[in-house]
Write an enzyme that holds these catalytic residues in place. Sequence first.
Site, PDB file in Angstrom:
ATOM      1  N   ASP A   1      21.723  -0.967  59.513  1.00  0.00           N
ATOM      2  CA  ASP A   1      21.418  -0.146  60.440  1.00  0.00           C
ATOM      3  C   ASP A   1      21.810   1.325  59.869  1.00  0.00           C
ATOM      4  O   ASP A   1      22.615   1.659  59.077  1.00  0.00           O
ATOM      5  CB  ASP A   1      22.539   0.006  61.846  1.00  0.00           C
ATOM      6  CG  ASP A   1      22.070  -1.469  62.230  1.00  0.00           C
ATOM      7  OD1 ASP A   1      20.951  -1.890  62.404  1.00  0.00           O
ATOM      8  OD2 ASP A   1      22.965  -1.855  63.177  1.00  0.00           O
TER       9      ASP A   1
HETATM   10  N1  URA Z   1      24.843  -6.282  61.970  1.00  0.00           N
HETATM   11  C1  URA Z   1      24.427  -5.134  62.732  1.00  0.00           C
HETATM   12  O1  URA Z   1      24.735  -5.057  63.888  1.00  0.00           O
HETATM   13  N2  URA Z   1      24.157  -4.034  62.063  1.00  0.00           N
HETATM   14  C2  URA Z   1      23.926  -4.095  60.579  1.00  0.00           C
HETATM   15  O2  URA Z   1      23.483  -3.014  60.068  1.00  0.00           O
HETATM   16  C3  URA Z   1      23.952  -5.150  59.942  1.00  0.00           C
HETATM   17  C4  URA Z   1      24.463  -6.457  60.530  1.00  0.00           C
END
Ligand code: URA
Length: 234
Positions: A105
Amino acid sequence: MKERLDKFIATQTALSRKEVRRAVKDKRVTLNGSAVKSADVKIDAQSDSVALDGAVITYKEHVYYMLNKPSGVVSATEDRAEKTVIDILPSELRRAGLFPAGRLDKDTTGLLIITDDGDYAHRMLSPDKHVVKSYTATLDKEPQADIVTAFARGVTLADGTVCKSAEARLTGGFDVSVEISEGKYHQVKRMFAALGYHVEALRRVRIGALGLDESLREGDFRELSPDEAMAVFG
Ligand code: URA
């Protein structure tokens, strides 16, 4: 096997073939120490020495870079509005076809692999391979011990999706160390949300047997040896 000089340079650097031709005209390219006169000269990538601006270009079929991803950049090759992990690559590491193998993310930090090897990325991300990814999640409140059993049983997300068994370890304070072998959208955040927690910060620290190089500052890249790159499957 012989190939055209402009094609060789265009696959091994960030220059397009047109830019390579311009670089040849500008006498920036040498072949075995002598300035090249024509971009369509044939070279042997194994035995000839090609240099651009004095730096020898070593042939590599593929490259694998580790990035300690900073917050605020997106895991994409290009984006109209946001800065991407490819935008922040230093110029000396650039070459055609690079992309992030998987996604973190925008606000997640830590280990991300950038490569031009599509088969490698496909294998790493394939659900059948069960590559384990490890994260440190910092929660909005002190985690209770029942998180551990809930993760082990398999968390049911708000939309009814049932996650596979995962590992959670309370490591002190508001931090939890998490290992998952799937890659659902926002998975770690949604797993914690289902248990009543908000993830304040998320950092990926390991993929398979490949750990984040702790000497890399956020935003730094380093090239991985092929063995290191393959450690994700170990
Ligand atoms: N899980 C998440 O919620 N975000 C990420 O970036 C990776 C795994």
